[in-house]
Design a protein around this motif. Structure first.
Motif, PDB file in Angstrom:
ATOM      1  N   CYS A 180       0.851  -1.194   0.000  1.00 50.86           N
ATOM      2  CA  CYS A 180       0.000   0.000   0.000  1.00 50.86           C
ATOM      3  C   CYS A 180       0.882   1.238   0.000  1.00 50.86           C
ATOM      4  N   ARG A 181       1.258   1.668  -1.178  1.00 52.86           N
ATOM      5  CA  ARG A 181       2.163   2.806  -1.264  1.00 52.86           C
ATOM      6  C   ARG A 181       1.568   4.065  -0.642  1.00 52.86           C
ATOM      7  N   LEU A 182       0.361   4.442  -1.076  1.00 56.66           N
ATOM      8  CA  LEU A 182      -0.201   5.736  -0.685  1.00 56.66           C
ATOM      9  C   LEU A 182      -1.703   5.658  -0.421  1.00 56.66           C
ATOM     10  N   GLY A 183      -2.139   4.511   0.092  1.00 57.97           N
ATOM     11  CA  GLY A 183      -3.564   4.303   0.322  1.00 57.97           C
ATOM     12  C   GLY A 183      -3.936   4.243   1.789  1.00 57.97           C
ATOM     13  N   GLU A 184      -4.912   3.380   2.100  1.00 56.53           N
ATOM     14  CA  GLU A 184      -5.497   3.340   3.441  1.00 56.53           C
ATOM     15  C   GLU A 184      -4.508   2.890   4.513  1.00 56.53           C
ATOM     16  N   HIS A 185      -3.491   2.141   4.139  1.00 53.67           N
ATOM     17  CA  HIS A 185      -2.503   1.668   5.100  1.00 53.67           C
ATOM     18  C   HIS A 185      -1.185   2.426   4.936  1.00 53.67           C
ATOM     19  N   SER A 186      -1.305   3.718   4.639  1.00 53.87           N
ATOM     20  CA  SER A 186      -0.147   4.602   4.502  1.00 53.87           C
ATOM     21  C   SER A 186      -0.316   5.791   5.432  1.00 53.87           C
ATOM     22  N   PRO A 187       0.735   6.569   5.642  1.00 52.84           N
ATOM     23  CA  PRO A 187       0.610   7.776   6.477  1.00 52.84           C
ATOM     24  C   PRO A 187      -0.416   8.774   5.963  1.00 52.84           C
ATOM     25  N   LEU A 188      -0.733   8.758   4.683  1.00 55.14           N
ATOM     26  CA  LEU A 188      -1.731   9.702   4.180  1.00 55.14           C
ATOM     27  C   LEU A 188      -3.075   9.512   4.868  1.00 55.14           C
ATOM     28  N   ALA A 189      -3.495   8.267   5.049  1.00 56.18           N
ATOM     29  CA  ALA A 189      -4.758   8.013   5.732  1.00 56.18           C
ATOM     30  C   ALA A 189      -4.691   8.421   7.197  1.00 56.18           C
ATOM     31  N   ARG A 190      -3.527   8.245   7.831  1.00 53.84           N
ATOM     32  CA  ARG A 190      -3.376   8.665   9.229  1.00 53.84           C
ATOM     33  C   ARG A 190      -3.390  10.198   9.321  1.00 53.84           C
ATOM     34  N   LEU A 191      -2.828  10.871   8.347  1.00 55.41           N
ATOM     35  CA  LEU A 191      -2.875  12.329   8.311  1.00 55.41           C
ATOM     36  C   LEU A 191      -4.306  12.819   8.130  1.00 55.41           C
ATOM     37  N   GLU A 192      -5.074  12.123   7.331  1.00 58.24           N
ATOM     38  CA  GLU A 192      -6.485  12.473   7.154  1.00 58.24           C
ATOM     39  C   GLU A 192      -7.219  12.360   8.487  1.00 58.24           C
ATOM     40  N   GLU A 193      -6.987  11.272   9.202  1.00 65.91           N
ATOM     41  CA  GLU A 193      -7.622  11.072  10.511  1.00 65.91           C
ATOM     42  C   GLU A 193      -7.221  12.166  11.504  1.00 65.91           C
ATOM     43  N   ALA A 194      -6.009  12.655  11.374  1.00 69.31           N
ATOM     44  CA  ALA A 194      -5.492  13.665  12.307  1.00 69.31           C
ATOM     45  C   ALA A 194      -5.929  15.078  11.946  1.00 69.31           C
ATOM     46  N   GLY A 195      -6.645  15.249  10.841  1.00 68.89           N
ATOM     47  CA  GLY A 195      -7.067  16.585  10.427  1.00 68.89           C
ATOM     48  C   GLY A 195      -5.916  17.455   9.957  1.00 68.89           C
ATOM     49  N   ALA A 196      -4.940  16.845   9.315  1.00 69.19           N
ATOM     50  CA  ALA A 196      -3.753  17.571   8.875  1.00 69.19           C
ATOM     51  C   ALA A 196      -4.075  18.559   7.763  1.00 69.19           C
ATOM     52  N   ARG A 197      -3.224  19.545   7.636  1.00 70.04           N
ATOM     53  CA  ARG A 197      -3.254  20.434   6.482  1.00 70.04           C
ATOM     54  C   ARG A 197      -1.992  20.224   5.643  1.00 70.04           C
ATOM     55  N   ILE A 198      -2.060  20.656   4.404  1.00 72.22           N
ATOM     56  CA  ILE A 198      -0.963  20.525   3.452  1.00 72.22           C
ATOM     57  C   ILE A 198      -0.390  21.905   3.177  1.00 72.22           C
ATOM     58  N   LEU A 199       0.918  22.008   3.233  1.00 76.71           N
ATOM     59  CA  LEU A 199       1.625  23.224   2.849  1.00 76.71           C
ATOM     60  C   LEU A 199       2.452  22.931   1.614  1.00 76.71           C
ATOM     61  N   LEU A 200       2.138  23.622   0.518  1.00 74.83           N
ATOM     62  CA  LEU A 200       2.975  23.571  -0.678  1.00 74.83           C
ATOM     63  C   LEU A 200       3.946  24.741  -0.576  1.00 74.83           C
ATOM     64  N   LEU A 201       5.133  24.450  -0.094  1.00 80.07           N
ATOM     65  CA  LEU A 201       6.149  25.461   0.206  1.00 80.07           C
ATOM     66  C   LEU A 201       7.059  25.622  -1.005  1.00 80.07           C
ATOM     67  N   GLY A 202       6.585  26.384  -1.968  1.00 82.46           N
ATOM     68  CA  GLY A 202       7.330  26.552  -3.206  1.00 82.46           C
ATOM     69  C   GLY A 202       7.159  25.409  -4.177  1.00 82.46           C
ATOM     70  N   ALA A 203       6.368  24.416  -3.823  1.00 88.36           N
ATOM     71  CA  ALA A 203       6.095  23.261  -4.685  1.00 88.36           C
ATOM     72  C   ALA A 203       4.723  23.423  -5.329  1.00 88.36           C
ATOM     73  N   GLY A 204       4.516  22.698  -6.428  1.00 86.49           N
ATOM     74  CA  GLY A 204       3.242  22.760  -7.124  1.00 86.49           C
ATOM     75  C   GLY A 204       2.330  21.612  -6.754  1.00 86.49           C
TER      76      GLY A 204
END
Length: 269
Positions: free
Chosen positions: A150-174
């Motif tokens: 599971c590269r980037l799905g339900e068993h990845s840190p992305l899903a845990r970040l979703e649960e944590a209410g994280a925000r995304i910062l694009l710091l000079g990135a697109g």
């Protein structure tokens, strides 16, 4: 040959922190950062002071997360920049070092993630290709349980970040760097399809082995278009940090938007 002049503005730990606060980064939050150091201008202290500035703003109760992917740990049959001779493939698979979260360098994600990866107290998830590193109170929760299939799905840190209410910062990135959109890929029709993904991994006995798993196909080829539509339809705060125009937005909202966008713009074959 004369070198080109230095490009500004001059950024320091203090000016970066002030601009991050002005953009809306809050103490105590969980923040997934995609970054381009060169986009910021001339940074005194380089990537180390960028990390210092992020931690200054997040404070002791905040959690900083970055992608520490190692896409070079992959099947040489799929390499294209550059491609390697086919007769090399078996030897490359047999000799490629196994992924070690403590020592394997990140690849292709910039210098800031590599600094976070080696920062005292940092934790890193266990996927040999698509790991994330984290600093802060939620680091263990976010980086644990990252399964090899599971590269980037339900068993990845992305899903845990979703649960944590994280925000995304694009710091000079697109938006092409916005890995959270991949989480939506795992949830749309066609995600049940599987492709072979190969990498070198450490074994329980301390050796290494070439491992091939089946995982959902992923692609970021249209993420810039997806991001442009998301930004058009949703209020995405934008502001300067150094020379870069940066964006700050909720991960959950971005994933939900991508979940509606992808089926329309990527119809089943």
């Amino acid at each position: 040959m004369e070198k080109p002049p230095v490009r500004g503005p001059l950024c320091t730990r203090a000016t970066l922190a002030a601009e991050l606060r002005a953009l809306g980064v809050r103490p105590g939050e969980t923040l997934l950062v995609h970054s381009s150091l060169s986009a910021l201008g001339w940074v005194a202290g380089g990537a180390v002071d960028v990390v210092h500035a992020l931690l200054d703003v997040l404070g002791e109760d905040g959690t900083l997360v970055v992608p520490t992917h190692s896409g070079d740990n992959s099947d040489p049959a799929h390499w294209s920049s550059p491609a390697v001779p086919e007769e090399w493939w078996p030897e490359l698979r047999a000799s490629m070092p196994g992924y070690d979260p403590h020592t394997t360098r990140s690849f292709g994600v910039g210098t800031v993630p590599e600094v976070v990866r080696t920062w005292p107290g940092a934790l890193r998830s266990g996927h040999p290709q698509t790991s994330f590193a984290a600093l802060g109170p939620l680091a263990g929760r976010i980086t644990s349980g990252h399964r090899p299939e599971c590269r980037l799905g339900e068993h990845s840190p992305l899903a845990r970040l979703e649960e944590a209410g994280a925000r995304i910062l694009l710091l000079g990135a697109g938006f092409d760097s916005c890995t959270a959109f991949h989480l939506a890929e795992y949830r749309v029709p066609g995600a049940e399809d599987r492709v072979e993904v190969g990498f070198a991994a450490l074994t329980a006995g301390g050796g290494r082995a070439w491992v091939t798993v089946l995982d959902s196909p992923i692609s970021s080829d249209d993420f810039e278009l997806l991001g442009a539509d998301y930004e058009r339809d949703r209020p995405v705060p934008r502001g300067p940090v150094g020379a870069a125009t940066c964006r700050l937005f909720p991960l959950t909202e971005a994933v939900a938007y991508a979940g509606r966008w992808l089926p329309v713009h990527r119809p089943p074959a």
